[in-house]
Design an enzyme around this catalytic site. Sequence first.
Site, PDB file in Angstrom:
ATOM      1  N   ASP A  38       0.812  -1.230   0.000  1.00  0.00           N
ATOM      2  CA  ASP A  38       0.000   0.000   0.000  1.00  0.00           C
ATOM      3  C   ASP A  38       0.837   1.269   0.000  1.00  0.00           C
ATOM      4  O   ASP A  38       0.429   2.293   0.540  1.00  0.00           O
ATOM      5  CB  ASP A  38      -0.963   0.036   1.213  1.00  0.00           C
ATOM      6  N   LYS A  83       2.153   2.329  -5.184  1.00  0.00           N
ATOM      7  CA  LYS A  83       2.989   1.972  -6.339  1.00  0.00           C
ATOM      8  C   LYS A  83       2.356   2.393  -7.657  1.00  0.00           C
ATOM      9  O   LYS A  83       3.043   2.625  -8.647  1.00  0.00           O
ATOM     10  CB  LYS A  83       3.257   0.461  -6.352  1.00  0.00           C
ATOM     11  N   GLY A 104      -4.257  -4.494  -4.732  1.00  0.00           N
ATOM     12  CA  GLY A 104      -5.371  -3.669  -5.191  1.00  0.00           C
ATOM     13  C   GLY A 104      -4.940  -2.240  -5.353  1.00  0.00           C
ATOM     14  O   GLY A 104      -4.256  -1.699  -4.504  1.00  0.00           O
ATOM     15  N   HIS A 105      -5.264  -1.670  -6.498  1.00  0.00           N
ATOM     16  CA  HIS A 105      -5.017  -0.251  -6.633  1.00  0.00           C
ATOM     17  C   HIS A 105      -6.077   0.395  -7.503  1.00  0.00           C
ATOM     18  O   HIS A 105      -6.692  -0.230  -8.356  1.00  0.00           O
ATOM     19  CB  HIS A 105      -3.606   0.048  -7.166  1.00  0.00           C
ATOM     20  N   GLN A 126       2.338  -6.056  -3.267  1.00  0.00           N
ATOM     21  CA  GLN A 126       2.645  -6.009  -1.822  1.00  0.00           C
ATOM     22  C   GLN A 126       3.963  -5.252  -1.583  1.00  0.00           C
ATOM     23  O   GLN A 126       4.266  -4.350  -2.353  1.00  0.00           O
ATOM     24  CB  GLN A 126       2.689  -7.429  -1.222  1.00  0.00           C
TER      25      GLN A 126
HETATM   26  P1  IMP Z   1      -2.431 -12.728   2.048  1.00  0.00           P
HETATM   27  O1  IMP Z   1      -1.511 -12.203   1.006  1.00  0.00           O
HETATM   28  O2  IMP Z   1      -3.886 -12.514   1.715  1.00  0.00           O
HETATM   29  O3  IMP Z   1      -2.140 -14.149   2.403  1.00  0.00           O
HETATM   30  O4  IMP Z   1      -2.183 -11.880   3.390  1.00  0.00           O
HETATM   31  C1  IMP Z   1      -0.980 -12.000   4.133  1.00  0.00           C
HETATM   32  C2  IMP Z   1      -0.581 -10.659   4.726  1.00  0.00           C
HETATM   33  O5  IMP Z   1      -0.204  -9.767   3.668  1.00  0.00           O
HETATM   34  C3  IMP Z   1      -1.690  -9.911   5.485  1.00  0.00           C
HETATM   35  O6  IMP Z   1      -1.115  -9.195   6.544  1.00  0.00           O
HETATM   36  C4  IMP Z   1      -2.259  -8.965   4.455  1.00  0.00           C
HETATM   37  O7  IMP Z   1      -2.893  -7.870   5.049  1.00  0.00           O
HETATM   38  C5  IMP Z   1      -0.983  -8.574   3.730  1.00  0.00           C
HETATM   39  N1  IMP Z   1      -1.219  -8.138   2.348  1.00  0.00           N
HETATM   40  C6  IMP Z   1      -1.465  -8.905   1.272  1.00  0.00           C
HETATM   41  N2  IMP Z   1      -1.607  -8.151   0.167  1.00  0.00           N
HETATM   42  C7  IMP Z   1      -1.420  -6.882   0.540  1.00  0.00           C
HETATM   43  C8  IMP Z   1      -1.404  -5.637  -0.165  1.00  0.00           C
HETATM   44  O8  IMP Z   1      -1.583  -5.554  -1.385  1.00  0.00           O
HETATM   45  N3  IMP Z   1      -1.178  -4.531   0.597  1.00  0.00           N
HETATM   46  C9  IMP Z   1      -0.939  -4.580   1.933  1.00  0.00           C
HETATM   47  N4  IMP Z   1      -0.937  -5.726   2.626  1.00  0.00           N
HETATM   48  C10 IMP Z   1      -1.179  -6.863   1.937  1.00  0.00           C
END
Ligand code: IMP
Length: 429
Positions: A13, A16, A40-41, A223
Amino acid sequence: MTAIAVVGSQWGDEGKGKITDFLSKDAAMAVRSNGGNNAGHTIEIGDKTFKMRLIPSGIFAAKNGAVIGNGVVINPEVMFGELDNLEKEGIDISGLKISNRAHVIMPYHILQDTYQEEAKGDKKIGTTKNGIGPCYMDKASRIGIRVCDLLERDTFEEKLRTSLAEKNALFTKVYGKPELKFEDIFEKYLEYGQKMKKYVTDTSVVVNNALDNDEKVLFEGAQGVMLDIDEGTYPYVTSSNTISGGIASGIGMGANRLDTVIGVCKAYTTRVGEGPFPTELLDEVGDRIRETAHEYGTVTGRPRRVGWFDSVALRHAKRVAGINALSLNLLDVFSGFDKIKICTAYELDGEKIDYYPASLKELYRCKPVYEELPAWEEDITNVKTWEDLPENAKKFLNRVSELVGVPLVTVSVGPDREQTIVLKNPWEM
Ligand code: IMP
């Protein structure tokens, strides 16, 4: 420069999309190599707003379209939702290429993600519950279903039956949940395969050919480095490699092909989900940053955790991801603040340290060592050049760059495309 990667240098977040949007105008191709619809953006083009989770955001501008590499995990329903929306708005998606080796997020992955999180109770990761982790688990366990499998009826049938037997045993015996039926999944996913077919190819060949022809390729990371499965705050991480090294394996190209790795950061730090966060602010300063910057999840609406800029984490990110250019967002948030803090080191059990501990126990004991800088009064949202920034804003930026050891290439002072101060065009570096 022909190969530029944009990676998040904190916990995701970081915004990017801003630098990606800027760079994709000159790119021949925009590529994604890790993660799935956990990312997500929001992209604003004219009066239209596009919410993208899986399709590379460079699809709007990159001349030869967008690539979803083998390291991405694809939820077909989400992907076709995005594609249908883009087509409806008149966006040309014919240049999209999907890797035949990418893994598919199946309905049982999403359920497994939810059940695992429930079972962990207060030790939960705080995942996005999109089935990302379980899909990568199956990939590593060698029982995953790949895009190429959806194109072969008998292969898909065999693989789905095997996987489903395993998942149903897990769901009923471990989690006490109902079974899933083969018939409810099989035809639907075969159909997704047929719908996908025209985009499916060996994307490693496509990307390597583009690089061989000196075309500009933009690699869009998802991420952030601190969520990397190897280098992040394990186990509070995502399940893929978010560092630039993940791009090589997530595309099928040599690790020597990237020219520049841009690390995107905010003027402060945020994270969602659980896990250590040494500079977290649990006071009214944190609330003020959160409210000023609208730090709430775009999809879930979850309030993001907020903290001061952490140069220890950034130096870690720089090293493990090879960051050699910095793009800083949300500088405008500090207008009207009295002072800004930057974490320069940690104190662990009375000793000053300058590394990011692997042990969570140690990390939870780390106390940030802060340096305080004066903020500025002026609204900077209309500033277009470095020279026009308040002196204290320049001092803050110079100090960040110095502490991280990486030059700044862009500084953002607001959400609009125009609200970006470009110090160096990365394509011209
Ligand atoms: P997962 O990727 O859904 O398995 O989540 C694992 C961890 O990564 C959690 O703490 C999510 O909140 C974090 N996370 C996954 N994708 C994003 C992103 O695009 N932005 C911020 N945090 C993310």
